[in-house]
Enzyme design. Sequence first.
Site, PDB file in Angstrom:
ATOM      1  N   ASP A  93      26.373  46.069  37.781  1.00  0.00           N
ATOM      2  CA  ASP A  93      27.207  44.939  37.388  1.00  0.00           C
ATOM      3  C   ASP A  93      26.259  44.403  35.916  1.00  0.00           C
ATOM      4  O   ASP A  93      25.174  44.041  36.111  1.00  0.00           O
ATOM      5  CB  ASP A  93      27.239  43.948  38.261  1.00  0.00           C
ATOM      6  CG  ASP A  93      27.749  42.662  37.767  1.00  0.00           C
ATOM      7  OD1 ASP A  93      27.988  42.508  36.424  1.00  0.00           O
ATOM      8  OD2 ASP A  93      28.390  41.806  38.635  1.00  0.00           O
ATOM      9  N   ARG A 112      51.785  48.710  33.147  1.00  0.00           N
ATOM     10  CA  ARG A 112      50.736  48.405  34.014  1.00  0.00           C
ATOM     11  C   ARG A 112      49.898  49.717  34.302  1.00  0.00           C
ATOM     12  O   ARG A 112      48.819  49.798  34.392  1.00  0.00           O
ATOM     13  CB  ARG A 112      51.444  48.440  35.430  1.00  0.00           C
ATOM     14  CG  ARG A 112      50.638  48.580  36.582  1.00  0.00           C
ATOM     15  CD  ARG A 112      50.888  48.000  38.102  1.00  0.00           C
ATOM     16  NE  ARG A 112      52.210  48.097  38.252  1.00  0.00           N
ATOM     17  CZ  ARG A 112      53.078  49.107  38.680  1.00  0.00           C
ATOM     18  NH1 ARG A 112      52.041  50.159  38.688  1.00  0.00           N
ATOM     19  NH2 ARG A 112      54.169  49.125  38.864  1.00  0.00           N
ATOM     20  N   LYS A 170      32.144  36.884  30.247  1.00  0.00           N
ATOM     21  CA  LYS A 170      31.009  36.060  29.768  1.00  0.00           C
ATOM     22  C   LYS A 170      30.714  36.789  28.500  1.00  0.00           C
ATOM     23  O   LYS A 170      31.425  36.467  27.569  1.00  0.00           O
ATOM     24  CB  LYS A 170      29.898  36.593  30.926  1.00  0.00           C
ATOM     25  CG  LYS A 170      30.395  36.314  32.212  1.00  0.00           C
ATOM     26  CD  LYS A 170      30.818  34.948  32.736  1.00  0.00           C
ATOM     27  CE  LYS A 170      31.503  34.860  34.092  1.00  0.00           C
ATOM     28  NZ  LYS A 170      30.933  35.578  35.102  1.00  0.00           N
ATOM     29  N   TYR A 189      26.099  37.917  42.421  1.00  0.00           N
ATOM     30  CA  TYR A 189      27.184  37.130  42.074  1.00  0.00           C
ATOM     31  C   TYR A 189      27.693  36.493  43.287  1.00  0.00           C
ATOM     32  O   TYR A 189      28.139  37.166  44.199  1.00  0.00           O
ATOM     33  CB  TYR A 189      27.929  37.670  41.144  1.00  0.00           C
ATOM     34  CG  TYR A 189      28.944  36.415  40.877  1.00  0.00           C
ATOM     35  CD1 TYR A 189      28.779  35.457  39.776  1.00  0.00           C
ATOM     36  CD2 TYR A 189      30.481  37.072  40.981  1.00  0.00           C
ATOM     37  CE1 TYR A 189      29.697  34.794  39.362  1.00  0.00           C
ATOM     38  CE2 TYR A 189      31.444  36.095  40.585  1.00  0.00           C
ATOM     39  CZ  TYR A 189      31.046  34.964  39.587  1.00  0.00           C
ATOM     40  OH  TYR A 189      32.229  34.102  39.440  1.00  0.00           O
TER      41      TYR A 189
HETATM   42  C1  LIG Z   1      31.342  35.956  36.640  1.00  0.00           C
HETATM   43  C2  LIG Z   1      30.936  37.136  37.188  1.00  0.00           C
HETATM   44  C3  LIG Z   1      31.824  38.025  37.884  1.00  0.00           C
HETATM   45  C4  LIG Z   1      33.121  37.602  38.217  1.00  0.00           C
HETATM   46  O1  LIG Z   1      34.165  37.802  36.885  1.00  0.00           O
HETATM   47  P1  LIG Z   1      35.301  37.040  36.656  1.00  0.00           P
HETATM   48  O2  LIG Z   1      35.478  37.561  35.240  1.00  0.00           O
HETATM   49  O3  LIG Z   1      34.951  35.535  36.883  1.00  0.00           O
HETATM   50  O4  LIG Z   1      36.228  37.475  37.885  1.00  0.00           O
HETATM   51  C5  LIG Z   1      30.918  39.139  38.548  1.00  0.00           C
HETATM   52  N1  LIG Z   1      29.442  39.291  38.360  1.00  0.00           N
HETATM   53  C6  LIG Z   1      29.079  38.457  37.501  1.00  0.00           C
HETATM   54  C7  LIG Z   1      27.469  38.731  37.254  1.00  0.00           C
HETATM   55  C8  LIG Z   1      29.372  37.403  36.876  1.00  0.00           C
HETATM   56  O5  LIG Z   1      28.639  36.497  36.291  1.00  0.00           O
END
Ligand SMILES: *Cc1c(COP(=O)(O)O)cnc(C)c1O
Length: 402
Positions: free
Chosen positions: A192, A64, A217, A116
């Site tokens: 982000d 962890r 993504k 998001y």
């Molecule tokens: C998908 C996404 C998230 C969240 O990520 P997860 O891997 O689904 O928890 C946060 N910010 C953006 C811009 C995203 O596209």
Amino acid sequence: MNGHFGDPKKRLEKFRAWGTGTNAIHGAQEPDPVTGAVMPAIYQTSTYAQTAPGKPIGEFEYSRTHNPTRRTFEDALALMEKGTYGLATSSGMSAVTLALSLLKSGDEVICCDDVYGGTYRLFTKLLKDQGLSFKFIDLTKYASDPRALKDVASPKTKMVWIETPTNPLLKLIDIQKITEVCREQGWISVVDNTFASPICQQPLALGADIVMHSLTKYVGGHSDTVAGALVTDSKELADKLYFNQNSFGFVLPPFDSWLLLRSLKTLPVRMRAHEANAMKLAEALKKHPKVEKVIYPGLEDHPQHKLARTQMTGFSGMLSFYCKGGEAEARKVLGAVQLFTLAESLGGVESLIEHPAIMTHASVPKEMREANGIGDNFIRVSVGLEDFDDLWADMDRALKLI
Ligand SMILES: *Cc1c(COP(=O)(O)O)cnc(C)c1O
């Protein structure tokens, strides 16, 4: 993998001279000195032997806290983001939560309005009850006068949350200008970077304190794992984040870390191919009689195209468009396409299509959605790596049904 990792600044130093494309393949990923294995090993272990109480054989005690496969990935990603300290987490949302764990009850966050949906839900439904407050504003409006942000802030403001390009409207926020004000005011700035990936945008180099990723993504890129990350160049922030990560237990398993190491290697070529297909699709859609408007940062008529050219090193593969008509027409297109899979998520090699108002952004209140331009005829596309001619034949056929 080297058995001994040591100080992150020192261990990453020798890779700094290389470009992002080289580091995607070789950064922190040298052949194993014992076996010669070219790929890093999957250390599928929860614990590590000690020679005497409190004297582990290497520098690992419990997975962890840290794991060699995870650390190799964290190092490689940190190099690509031009940072030093990487933290790989179990999802993008756990990375967001981890970043917000730097704050205390009573603190306030300024957040871009087109954020998001899951981030919006976490902020407004959970973290608000933990005593944090959030102001959602259109940060694109502050590009000409970033200091006006001080009028929005209060003494409680501690963090500014930037998502750029935004999802799904693909607005661009000027990272350099906003983070400069954050530095002056002592606010932590977080970007982000999910939509751009480190290939198309490097927020730390533009002045951000922390970059956040949903690795699910583009970085993962194959729609086969859910993962997230934070990267920073600040030791002070990193120390707190590592402590909190270990305390919360927001960690990425060894196998997923290894999958992401594999994905990193093709990220630069994938991003260029995503962009090439997205550019062609954006241009073709623009000319289509059943399309009202196309949004893609690579198009010259995008409101922040100039900023895209200076702030980004690629336009990525996300585009949105308004079809002629309303929900019924949008549903027709979404139901008719065959090569674009109707699904949430983005950034994989396969093309995906979705209806933000019904799908990804259903958790954003209708008034806020519509005020932002996420109407019933609004469609988001994650352009994949299929042959463009096939993608266009499919899209054109579906649009003609309107
Ligand atoms: C998908 C996404 C998230 C969240 O990520 P997860 O891997 O689904 O928890 C946060 N910010 C953006 C811009 C995203 O596209």
